[in-house]
Design a protein around this motif. Structure first.
Motif, PDB file in Angstrom:
ATOM      1  N   PRO A  71      40.845 -22.449  12.068  1.00  0.00           N
ATOM      2  CA  PRO A  71      40.407 -22.672  10.696  1.00  0.00           C
ATOM      3  C   PRO A  71      40.516 -21.437   9.815  1.00  0.00           C
ATOM      4  O   PRO A  71      41.073 -21.497   8.705  1.00  0.00           O
ATOM      5  CB  PRO A  71      38.950 -23.118  10.833  1.00  0.00           C
ATOM      6  CG  PRO A  71      38.586 -23.013  12.250  1.00  0.00           C
ATOM      7  CD  PRO A  71      39.774 -22.622  13.047  1.00  0.00           C
ATOM      8  N   GLN A 192      31.804 -25.223   1.066  1.00  0.00           N
ATOM      9  CA  GLN A 192      32.462 -26.428   1.584  1.00  0.00           C
ATOM     10  C   GLN A 192      33.475 -26.076   2.666  1.00  0.00           C
ATOM     11  O   GLN A 192      33.583 -26.776   3.682  1.00  0.00           O
ATOM     12  CB  GLN A 192      33.136 -27.182   0.434  1.00  0.00           C
ATOM     13  CG  GLN A 192      32.158 -27.808  -0.551  1.00  0.00           C
ATOM     14  CD  GLN A 192      32.859 -28.575  -1.654  1.00  0.00           C
ATOM     15  OE1 GLN A 192      34.080 -28.720  -1.648  1.00  0.00           O
ATOM     16  NE2 GLN A 192      32.091 -29.059  -2.620  1.00  0.00           N
ATOM     17  N   ALA A 193      34.236 -25.005   2.451  1.00  0.00           N
ATOM     18  CA  ALA A 193      35.230 -24.604   3.438  1.00  0.00           C
ATOM     19  C   ALA A 193      34.561 -24.156   4.738  1.00  0.00           C
ATOM     20  O   ALA A 193      34.995 -24.533   5.837  1.00  0.00           O
ATOM     21  CB  ALA A 193      36.100 -23.485   2.872  1.00  0.00           C
ATOM     22  N   HIS A 195      31.736 -25.077   5.896  1.00  0.00           N
ATOM     23  CA  HIS A 195      31.102 -26.225   6.554  1.00  0.00           C
ATOM     24  C   HIS A 195      32.089 -26.977   7.441  1.00  0.00           C
ATOM     25  O   HIS A 195      31.687 -27.582   8.446  1.00  0.00           O
ATOM     26  CB  HIS A 195      30.516 -27.170   5.498  1.00  0.00           C
ATOM     27  CG  HIS A 195      29.778 -28.335   6.082  1.00  0.00           C
ATOM     28  ND1 HIS A 195      28.557 -28.203   6.718  1.00  0.00           N
ATOM     29  CD2 HIS A 195      30.097 -29.652   6.142  1.00  0.00           C
ATOM     30  CE1 HIS A 195      28.163 -29.389   7.142  1.00  0.00           C
ATOM     31  NE2 HIS A 195      29.065 -30.296   6.806  1.00  0.00           N
ATOM     32  N   SER A 196      33.360 -26.941   7.087  1.00  0.00           N
ATOM     33  CA  SER A 196      34.371 -27.687   7.840  1.00  0.00           C
ATOM     34  C   SER A 196      35.034 -26.853   8.930  1.00  0.00           C
ATOM     35  O   SER A 196      35.880 -27.370   9.671  1.00  0.00           O
ATOM     36  CB  SER A 196      35.451 -28.215   6.890  1.00  0.00           C
ATOM     37  OG  SER A 196      36.141 -27.138   6.279  1.00  0.00           O
ATOM     38  N   ALA A 197      34.689 -25.587   9.045  1.00  0.00           N
ATOM     39  CA  ALA A 197      35.350 -24.686   9.996  1.00  0.00           C
ATOM     40  C   ALA A 197      34.581 -24.626  11.306  1.00  0.00           C
ATOM     41  O   ALA A 197      33.440 -24.155  11.354  1.00  0.00           O
ATOM     42  CB  ALA A 197      35.483 -23.296   9.398  1.00  0.00           C
TER      43      ALA A 197
END
Length: 317
Positions: A71, A192-193, A195-197
């Motif tokens: 990520p 947001q980034a 949170h997705s990593a």
């Protein structure tokens, strides 16, 4: 009068080139279209598909991993004609931008982009050339770049003069580390980034092996350098012999093909962590080398293991 046979002479599957793509299969470029309507189109509307686009680049396997698996990571590059220009290769940039020219003049290249022009290395080369002449801001491609230098033609080495000097980040805070005034929009995009990593770490004992924690389980994904057929045979020998377990309760669950390289994937028990894999991974690499050196044909058990592994294989790009 006897009816004509509708059957046509077809090339046996065994005669097809390994890795060949059928016209009705999804195009390996990742566009989502059938091959005959994309890079296999008769009108040549798309660029020629390059099966192993990063071959020849320093740290090829790590570049594949950074494009497909990791990520948040970065690595400096040294350019042939602009050795003093700061260039940073990144997994992902804000908004999935192909490139950014920072206020300092540094160029950041993004690997995880949506280009489907057939050759990611050519795309990167074209974006880099545009960025060298651009003002601060986003740089990208809206049309196929056409013939021209690929990233391999522009790069001397990784930033450490040899391979890639990779930094795996805990999140995307490096996006705004050099920004003095951070806006709420920047902070929201960063949140947001992050949170997705999924947490990820690169092993130090072997090359291009990455541990990740996806909450419900952990994985090790390892980009191998060997030709696909050789790697398959070696993995099959170890699988049949029960020698493919890294740590207790781990399991080789399959593999995928990414940019011409084979990537085996292990499921790991929750709580394993990256540090516990260092010695087992080094031992497995040694066992894999021994299996690669075997020249005898696969036994029936090994052929069965190979078929089972092949059935659990997918192509990323």
């Amino acid at each position: 009068m006897a009816k004509r046979s509708r059957s046509k002479t077809r090339t046996p599957a065994s005669d097809a080139a390994e890795g060949a793509v059928g016209p009705r299969q999804p195009c390996p470029c990742g566009s989502g279209r059938r091959y005959k309507h994309c890079h296999g189109a008769a009108d040549g509307g798309a660029q020629v598909y390059v099966a192993r686009p990063f071959e020849g680049l320093p740290g090829e396997r790590d570049i594949v991993a950074l494009r497909e698996l990791v990520p948040a990571a970065s690595a400096p590059l040294t350019l042939k004609d602009h050795p003093d220009r700061e260039v940073l290769l990144c997994t992902l940039l804000p908004g999935a931008a192909p490139a950014m020219v920072r206020d300092s003049g540094a160029i950041w290249l993004g690997l995880q982009v949506q280009h489907s022009f057939g050759d990611p290395a050519r795309d990167l080369g074209a974006v880099l050339l545009k960025a060298l002449d651009a003002e601060a801001g986003i740089v990208g491609l809206t049309d196929p770049p056409g013939p021209g230098p690929r990233l391999q033609d522009l790069v001397v080495s990784g930033g450490n003069g040899d391979g890639l000097d990779i930094t795996v980040h805990d999140g995307f805070g490096f996006w705004i580390a050099d920004v003095e005034e951070q806006t709420p929009e920047m902070e929201e995009a960063l949140h947001q980034a992050d949170h997705s990593a999924a947490p990820t770490a690169r092993l130090g004992s072997v090359e291009a092996a990455y541990w990740t924690d996806v909450t419900t389980k952990e994985h090790l994904r390892w980009v191998l350098p060997e030709p696909e057929a050789d790697a398959f045979d070696a993995l099959a020998r170890l699988h049949a012999a029960g020698r493919d377990q890294l740590v207790p309760d781990s399991r080789l669950v399959g593999m995928f093909r990414a940019h011409g390289l084979l990537v085996p994937v292990w499921d790991l028990p929750v709580g394993t962590g990256a540090a516990a894999l260092e010695e087992p991974a080094a031992a497995f690499r040694k066992a894999l080398d021994e299996a690669l050196a075997v020249t005898e044909p696969l036994t029936p058990e090994e052929r069965s293991a190979r078929n089972g592994l092949a059935n659990r294989q997918v192509t990323i790009r």
